[in-house]
Design an enzyme around this catalytic site. Structure first.
Site, PDB file in Angstrom:
ATOM      1  N   SER A  14       0.763  -1.300   0.129  1.00 20.36           N
ATOM      2  CA  SER A  14       0.041  -0.020   0.048  1.00 20.36           C
ATOM      3  C   SER A  14       0.794   1.178   0.235  1.00 20.36           C
ATOM      4  CB  SER A  14      -0.723  -0.003   1.204  1.00 20.36           C
ATOM      5  OG  SER A  14      -1.801  -1.184   1.148  1.00 20.36           O
ATOM      6  N   GLU A  34       9.493  -5.412  -6.485  1.00 26.86           N
ATOM      7  CA  GLU A  34       8.856  -6.174  -5.289  1.00 26.86           C
ATOM      8  C   GLU A  34       9.293  -7.818  -5.712  1.00 26.86           C
ATOM      9  OE1 GLU A  34       6.309  -5.805  -3.005  1.00 26.86           O
ATOM     10  OE2 GLU A  34       6.882  -7.967  -3.060  1.00 26.86           O
ATOM     11  N   THR A  41       1.097  -6.826   2.053  1.00 22.98           N
ATOM     12  CA  THR A  41       0.292  -7.566   3.125  1.00 22.98           C
ATOM     13  C   THR A  41      -1.176  -7.253   2.778  1.00 22.98           C
ATOM     14  OG1 THR A  41       2.166  -7.574   4.492  1.00 22.98           O
ATOM     15  CG2 THR A  41       0.051  -7.828   5.505  1.00 22.98           C
ATOM     16  N   CYS A  42      -1.535  -5.988   2.847  1.00 22.09           N
ATOM     17  CA  CYS A  42      -3.112  -5.661   3.002  1.00 22.09           C
ATOM     18  C   CYS A  42      -3.702  -6.264   1.931  1.00 22.09           C
ATOM     19  CB  CYS A  42      -2.974  -4.226   2.928  1.00 22.09           C
ATOM     20  SG  CYS A  42      -4.920  -3.420   2.744  1.00 22.09           S
ATOM     21  N   TYR A  98      -3.358  -3.499  -9.202  1.00 23.35           N
ATOM     22  CA  TYR A  98      -2.135  -2.953  -8.498  1.00 23.35           C
ATOM     23  C   TYR A  98      -1.010  -2.960  -9.799  1.00 23.35           C
ATOM     24  CZ  TYR A  98      -3.172  -1.830  -3.789  1.00 23.35           C
ATOM     25  OH  TYR A  98      -3.834  -1.187  -2.752  1.00 23.35           O
ATOM     26  N   ASP A 324       4.982  -0.290   7.630  1.00 21.24           N
ATOM     27  CA  ASP A 324       5.109  -1.295   8.688  1.00 21.24           C
ATOM     28  C   ASP A 324       6.686  -1.421   8.815  1.00 21.24           C
ATOM     29  OD1 ASP A 324       2.360  -1.629   8.642  1.00 21.24           O
ATOM     30  OD2 ASP A 324       2.648  -3.750   8.559  1.00 21.24           O
ATOM     31  N   THR A 332      -2.650   0.032   7.249  1.00 17.67           N
ATOM     32  CA  THR A 332      -2.674   0.242   5.897  1.00 17.67           C
ATOM     33  C   THR A 332      -2.986   1.758   5.620  1.00 17.67           C
ATOM     34  OG1 THR A 332      -3.399  -1.643   5.118  1.00 17.67           O
ATOM     35  CG2 THR A 332      -3.700  -0.220   3.538  1.00 17.67           C
ATOM     36  N   ALA A 362      -9.957  -0.268  13.888  1.00 22.03           N
ATOM     37  CA  ALA A 362     -11.045  -1.432  14.267  1.00 22.03           C
ATOM     38  C   ALA A 362     -10.535  -2.730  14.261  1.00 22.03           C
ATOM     39  CB  ALA A 362     -12.341  -1.291  13.030  1.00 22.03           C
ATOM     40  N   HIS A 456     -32.434   7.857  14.363  1.00 16.31           N
ATOM     41  CA  HIS A 456     -33.554   6.949  15.200  1.00 16.31           C
ATOM     42  C   HIS A 456     -34.243   5.691  14.190  1.00 16.31           C
ATOM     43  CE1 HIS A 456     -35.598   5.213  18.649  1.00 16.31           C
ATOM     44  NE2 HIS A 456     -36.512   5.258  17.921  1.00 16.31           N
TER      45      HIS A 456
HETATM   46  P1  NDP Z   1      -0.371  -7.553  18.092  1.00 14.97           P
HETATM   47  O1  NDP Z   1       1.055  -6.836  18.390  1.00 14.97           O
HETATM   48  O2  NDP Z   1      -1.551  -6.845  17.911  1.00 14.97           O
HETATM   49  O3  NDP Z   1      -0.496  -8.919  19.043  1.00 14.97           O
HETATM   50  C1  NDP Z   1       0.356  -9.672  19.207  1.00 14.97           C
HETATM   51  C2  NDP Z   1      -0.089 -10.674  20.316  1.00 14.97           C
HETATM   52  O4  NDP Z   1       0.828 -11.914  20.556  1.00 14.97           O
HETATM   53  C3  NDP Z   1      -0.127 -10.174  21.702  1.00 14.97           C
HETATM   54  O5  NDP Z   1      -1.253 -10.469  22.393  1.00 14.97           O
HETATM   55  C4  NDP Z   1       1.050 -10.565  22.563  1.00 14.97           C
HETATM   56  O6  NDP Z   1       0.812 -10.364  23.980  1.00 14.97           O
HETATM   57  C5  NDP Z   1       1.098 -11.784  21.870  1.00 14.97           C
HETATM   58  N1  NDP Z   1       2.556 -12.389  22.155  1.00 14.97           N
HETATM   59  C6  NDP Z   1       3.651 -11.571  21.508  1.00 14.97           C
HETATM   60  N2  NDP Z   1       4.705 -12.752  21.538  1.00 14.97           N
HETATM   61  C7  NDP Z   1       4.199 -13.711  22.250  1.00 14.97           C
HETATM   62  C8  NDP Z   1       4.991 -14.845  22.632  1.00 14.97           C
HETATM   63  N3  NDP Z   1       6.225 -15.008  22.462  1.00 14.97           N
HETATM   64  N4  NDP Z   1       4.221 -15.798  23.321  1.00 14.97           N
HETATM   65  C9  NDP Z   1       2.800 -15.771  23.266  1.00 14.97           C
HETATM   66  N5  NDP Z   1       2.261 -14.610  23.019  1.00 14.97           N
HETATM   67  C10 NDP Z   1       2.946 -13.470  22.608  1.00 14.97           C
HETATM   68  O7  NDP Z   1       0.167  -8.281  16.781  1.00 14.97           O
HETATM   69  P2  NDP Z   1      -0.757  -9.131  15.766  1.00 14.97           P
HETATM   70  O8  NDP Z   1       0.105  -9.927  15.051  1.00 14.97           O
HETATM   71  O9  NDP Z   1      -2.154  -9.543  16.088  1.00 14.97           O
HETATM   72  O10 NDP Z   1      -0.850  -7.778  14.625  1.00 14.97           O
HETATM   73  C11 NDP Z   1      -0.030  -7.151  14.167  1.00 14.97           C
HETATM   74  C12 NDP Z   1      -0.168  -5.731  13.804  1.00 14.97           C
HETATM   75  O11 NDP Z   1      -1.094  -5.868  12.632  1.00 14.97           O
HETATM   76  C13 NDP Z   1      -1.083  -5.097  14.788  1.00 14.97           C
HETATM   77  O12 NDP Z   1      -0.838  -4.463  15.762  1.00 14.97           O
HETATM   78  C14 NDP Z   1      -2.012  -4.136  13.930  1.00 14.97           C
HETATM   79  O13 NDP Z   1      -1.139  -2.821  13.823  1.00 14.97           O
HETATM   80  C15 NDP Z   1      -1.947  -4.680  12.366  1.00 14.97           C
HETATM   81  N6  NDP Z   1      -3.456  -5.233  12.293  1.00 14.97           N
HETATM   82  C16 NDP Z   1      -4.227  -4.582  12.347  1.00 14.97           C
HETATM   83  C17 NDP Z   1      -5.595  -5.114  12.035  1.00 14.97           C
HETATM   84  C18 NDP Z   1      -6.956  -4.180  11.840  1.00 14.97           C
HETATM   85  O14 NDP Z   1      -6.668  -2.994  11.476  1.00 14.97           O
HETATM   86  N7  NDP Z   1      -8.042  -4.810  11.957  1.00 14.97           N
HETATM   87  C19 NDP Z   1      -5.995  -6.505  11.795  1.00 14.97           C
HETATM   88  C20 NDP Z   1      -4.611  -7.296  12.013  1.00 14.97           C
HETATM   89  C21 NDP Z   1      -3.447  -6.524  12.010  1.00 14.97           C
HETATM   90  P3  NDP Z   1       1.169  -9.238  24.673  1.00 14.97           P
HETATM   91  O15 NDP Z   1      -0.144  -8.535  24.700  1.00 14.97           O
HETATM   92  O16 NDP Z   1       1.310  -9.622  26.041  1.00 14.97           O
HETATM   93  O17 NDP Z   1       2.256  -8.430  24.290  1.00 14.97           O
END
Ligand code: NDP
Length: 473
Positions: A14, A34, A41-42, A98, A324, A332, A362, A456
């Site tokens: 993106s 690329e 990713t998106c 794209y 990212d 994104t 969200a 409403h």
């Molecule tokens: P996040 O950082 O949101 O979540 C990672 C999770 O994994 C946390 O709960 C973390 O725990 C846990 N974790 C990390 N390391 C370990 C480990 N070694 N053992 C067990 N648990 C662990 O990452 P995601 O991969 O879910 O998503 C990455 C990013 O992508 C998001 O932060 C967001 O920015 C983006 N994204 C956005 C979306 C959207 O807008 N709808 C959808 C998907 C992704 P703890 O909380 O304790 O650190």
């Protein structure tokens, strides 16, 4: 010596594509490399296929509701291969779009891995070298696995979209965006989902009341959620691998993970269980390795992020980075804004810092969680606040006999009356928070919300009809 390009972009997601197109529109000569599929990713292994799977997973609930509303509807079997074929056809179409966008902008695409050799020199894997006045790193991020023996048996989010068949049972590890969204999606598609989260409550960083309600709703839909729990050990159970991972979907820079068969998991809570598959949703790391960045003086942070200033410029003046790979806010629309600010700064003569304040987001769980601004917990630490909050059973599902509740919450500054945060847990909360975010970003006060006439009957009308704070702090 002259330059082959005014701008060379590494990464066709993106951020990279937006920067390439906009820079080309200013008359700059732009090229892009690329190493995987165009769209990043998106489009290929994130937001887009995920949202389509969210739609797919919502039908059983809709059909149950339809039947309560008098329709002769029954939930039949879900045909994953048929859905997957259609999903991939859509992703192919989008990738074509794209490629077409770049072509239309006059940006040549090099389907090769690229790395930097000097501050102005890019080398492609086939040995081709280009000199560019500016270089933009937009290589995104990739899912991370925990450092655990046999972790390669587990899937990461990329693998979900390529599954040959749906597993019967899955363990999802993590409590963030991806873990919670995938738990709801797979549960909706009929998979028996267990989720381990190491902390006390899922969705760390979101408003406590909102995350509590999402957790409750996830459990109510049959997700076996264990907080304070992690994997202690995992290994193959039996020998025959039963669920080959879709190699077509594996990113080119990473070998596909081992095909999982039944996986035996020992948990920190003492339990031992066998799952058809394990999904690690334990975070993502910036794709900065192998680009030669540190060799030429670009600073790399502790998590592998390319360190940039407010204008997305690295320590090497000719090299910038967006999205990212910089690990600022990994969304994104943020990458796209960073790309546009970069082009304004470098190619339009308008130095433009990126505005990372009050970014709405969200989580596409069922129900969704939409959020903008401060959580109640963050705001309490900063100033005196009033909390306006209501939780109720929405008309549509309540009529069908469903007990699930939604939440509308405003966190308000007592001093300025500004709405500091808005948190919504409801079906379509993503759509609602987009609109609320405009008001919050404009600095709307609670009184601005109050003098807005309600629409409403809707769920969101509660945002403008909450008269008394439920708490002050
Ligand atoms: P996040 O950082 O949101 O979540 C990672 C999770 O994994 C946390 O709960 C973390 O725990 C846990 N974790 C990390 N390391 C370990 C480990 N070694 N053992 C067990 N648990 C662990 O990452 P995601 O991969 O879910 O998503 C990455 C990013 O992508 C998001 O932060 C967001 O920015 C983006 N994204 C956005 C979306 C959207 O807008 N709808 C959808 C998907 C992704 P703890 O909380 O304790 O650190």
């Amino acid at each position: 010596m002259g330059f082959d390009y005014d701008l060379f972009v590494i990464g066709g997601g993106s951020g990279g594509v937006r920067a390439a197109r906009m820079a080309a529109a200013t008359g700059a000569k732009v090229g892009l490399a690329e190493d995987s599929r165009m769209g990043g990713t998106c489009v290929i292994r994130g937001c887009v296929p995920k949202k389509i799977m969210v739609f797919a997973s919502s039908f059983p609930d809709a059909m149950r509701e339809a039947s309560a509303y008098g329709w002769g509807a029954e939930v039949g079997p879900f045909d994953w291969p048929a859905f997957r074929t259609r999903l991939h056809a859509e992703l192919d179409r989008l990738e074509g779009v794209y490629r077409g966008l770049l072509d239309g902008a006059g940006v040549p695409l090099h389907d090769h891995p690229a790395r930097l050799a000097l501050a102005h020199t890019v080398v492609l894997a086939d040995g081709t070298r280009f000199r560019a006045r500016h270089i933009l790193i937009a290589t995104g991020g990739a899912p991370d696995r925990p450092d655990l023996p046999n972790a390669r048996l587990g899937w990461v989010s990329d693998d979900i979209f390529g599954m040959e068949r749906l597993p019967e049972s899955i363990l999802i590890v993590g409590g963030g965006f991806i873990a919670c969204e995938m738990a709801c999606i797979l549960a909706g598609l009929g998979v028996k989902v267990t989720q381990f989260y190491r902390g006390a409550q899922i969705l760390r960083g979101f408003d406590d009341e909102a995350r509590g309600l999402v957790a409750e709703a996830m459990k109510a839909q049959g997700i076996d959620l264990h907080t304070g729990t992690n994997i202690l050990a995992m290994g193959p159970d039996g020998t025959a691998p039963t669920i080959p991972v879709g190699e077509a979907m594996a990113p080119a820079h990473e070998a596909p993970p081992g095909a999982p068969g039944p996986i035996r998991v020992k948990a920190t809570n003492g339990s031992e269980q066998v799952f058809d598959a394990v999904l690690f949703a334990t975070g993502r790391r910036p794709n900065s390795a192998g680009l030669g960045l540190e060799d030429i003086g670009v600073q790399i942070g502790r998590r592998g992020e390319v360190v940039v200033d407010d204008f997305s410029q690295t320590a090497v003046p000719s090299i910038f980075a967006v999205g990212d790979v910089t690990n600022r806010i990994n969304l994104t629309p943020v990458a796209i804004r960073e790309a546009m600010a970069f082009v304004a700064t470098v190619f339009e003569g308008r130095p433009t810092p990126v505005d990372h304040a009050l970014v709405a987001s969200a989580v596409f769980t069922r129900p969704e969680l939409g959020t903008v601004g401060l959580t109640e917990e963050e705001a309490r630490g900063q100033e005196e606040i009033e909390v306006y909050c209501t939780s109720f059973r929405p008309m549509r599902s309540a009529f069908a006999g469903d007990m699930s509740r939604v939440l509308m919450k405003l966190v308000v500054s007592r001093a300025t009356r500004r709405v500091l945060g808005c948190h919504i847990v409801a079906p379509e909360a993503g759509e609602m928070i987009q609109l609320a975010a405009i008001a919050v970003k404009m600095g709307a006060t609670k009184e601005d919300f109050d003098r807005t006439m309600a629409v409403h009957p809707t769920m969101a009308e509660e945002l403008v009809t909450m008269r008394k704070p439920v708490r002050t702090a």
